[in-house]
Design a protein around this motif. Structure first.
Motif, PDB file in Angstrom:
ATOM      1  N   ALA A  37      38.273  38.548  53.713  1.00 30.29           N
ATOM      2  CA  ALA A  37      38.368  38.279  55.147  1.00 30.29           C
ATOM      3  C   ALA A  37      37.802  39.437  55.951  1.00 30.29           C
ATOM      4  O   ALA A  37      37.217  39.242  57.025  1.00 30.29           O
ATOM      5  N   GLY A  38      37.950  40.649  55.433  1.00 32.03           N
ATOM      6  CA  GLY A  38      37.394  41.820  56.110  1.00 32.03           C
ATOM      7  C   GLY A  38      35.881  41.801  56.188  1.00 32.03           C
ATOM      8  O   GLY A  38      35.300  42.385  57.115  1.00 32.03           O
ATOM      9  N   ALA A  39      35.233  41.133  55.242  1.00 29.47           N
ATOM     10  CA  ALA A  39      33.773  41.005  55.296  1.00 29.47           C
ATOM     11  C   ALA A  39      33.363  40.127  56.464  1.00 29.47           C
ATOM     12  O   ALA A  39      32.407  40.436  57.187  1.00 29.47           O
ATOM     13  N   GLN A  40      34.083  39.021  56.658  1.00 27.11           N
ATOM     14  CA  GLN A  40      33.802  38.162  57.814  1.00 27.11           C
ATOM     15  C   GLN A  40      34.038  38.922  59.106  1.00 27.11           C
ATOM     16  O   GLN A  40      33.215  38.871  60.039  1.00 27.11           O
ATOM     17  N   LEU A  41      35.146  39.668  59.166  1.00 22.62           N
ATOM     18  CA  LEU A  41      35.475  40.405  60.382  1.00 22.62           C
ATOM     19  C   LEU A  41      34.451  41.502  60.669  1.00 22.62           C
ATOM     20  O   LEU A  41      34.048  41.705  61.821  1.00 22.62           O
TER      21      LEU A  41
END
Length: 324
Positions: A183-187
């Motif tokens: 999810a941190g990659a999307q963020l």
């Protein structure tokens, strides 16, 4: 031969020329020699400076060990001081002004409160041993006051606080990389490339232009992930794409490719949480619009295995992230 045999690279990265480093080394040696045996420069003094190719660079920091500083960042509207912060990891050694690159690290965990920035502390520490500083950010998540839009606006606010970090820590250079896992990659991708063409959920573009973004096992096609039943994604978005099409349109990485920002997508071949096809599709889309995309598939790695020191890919991924 690829530097790591368990990696398949869809695009070979450019090798940096060594000429500049050699010229700097020669200049330093010649400067030291000119002082004579009784005038050896002091390398550990904060008052020391080096003149390299006519440019004076003051020594501004010396640390025997890495240092960690808790840095709160401001948000628009009511925030949460227990979660609106980042830990700044500064590497050990002597550092001249503007000499240390900065990695902004965004943890994953499905946008849910069960995971936090502390999960990436060891990773941040190991990055600093490679000569970079790390800003490991926390943000509100589903279950801790986050969700739509706070999770996203928190990460945007943390990224927009980077200019203050650069001003307050003179050893930091203007070279900034954003990196996130899952999810941190999307963020990280959204926060680093958001445009002012959309009011969802944050109208302002980022205050910095990243030198690069590294997406580790990212759900970079959010609509497909939601339609496949990603419960964490659906909960942070407040619903499925058909219910909130503008939200997905605004922050889905594959719908918002930005050619001017290079992206490296790294994914495990055995990932069953976020299929590697997500990264493949994103890099194909970025390349199609003239962007600079690079894909690395890690053989025999799953969604999070390469983040562990026991993984044969651990050092390789850290080295990729630290060299930008």
């Amino acid at each position: 031969m690829h530097p790591f045999p368990g990696v398949r690279a869809d695009r070979t990265a450019d090798t940096r020329p060594a000429c500049a480093a050699i010229m700097v080394a020669v200049a330093l040696v010649m400067t030291a020699c000119s002082h004579g045996k009784d005038q050896t420069p002091t390398h550990h003094s904060l008052e020391a400076s080096h003149t390299v190719l006519g440019v004076s660079q003051a020594m501004v920091a010396h640390r025997e060990a890495p240092e960690i500083r808790r840095v709160p960042y401001p948000v628009s509207g009511p925030g949460d001081e227990a979660q609106n912060w980042g830990d700044l990891f500064l590497p050990a050694g002597d550092h001249r002004e503007g000499s240390v690159p900065l990695v902004v690290l965004v943890h994953g965990g499905g946008w849910q409160a069960a995971s936090g920035a502390q999960d990436m502390n060891e990773y941040a520490e190991d990055l600093t041993t490679r000569g970079v500083a790390v800003y490991n950010i926390e943000y509100r998540r589903v279950g801790s006051g986050g969700g739509w839009p706070e999770t996203f606006t928190d990460v945007a606010a943390a990224v927009d606080h980077v200019p203050e970090l650069l001003a307050q820590n003179s050893e930091l250079s203007g070279s900034v990389e954003l990196a996130g896992h899952s999810a941190g990659a999307q963020l990280a991708l959204w926060a680093g490339t958001r445009r002012d063409t959309s009011s969802y959920p944050c109208a302002n573009p980022p205050r910095i232009k990243p030198a690069r973004i590294v997406a580790l096992a990212g759900p970079l096609d959010m609509q497909t992930a939601a339609r496949s039943g990603d419960a964490g994604l659906i909960s942070v978005m407040g619903g499925v794409p058909s219910a909130f099409p503008k939200r997905y349109q605004a922050i889905d990485p594959i719908l918002n490719t930005t050619p001017s920002v290079p992206v490296v997508a790294i994914h495990g071949s055995l990932d069953r949480t976020v299929p590697a096809e997500m990264s493949r599709k994103y890099i194909r889309r970025l390349d199609a619009v003239g962007g600079d995309g690079r894909l690395e598939i890690l053989d025999r790695e799953n969604h999070g295995s390469f983040l562990k020191p026991t993984s044969p890919a651990y050092d390789h991924v850290l080295n990729v992230m630290a060299n930008f």
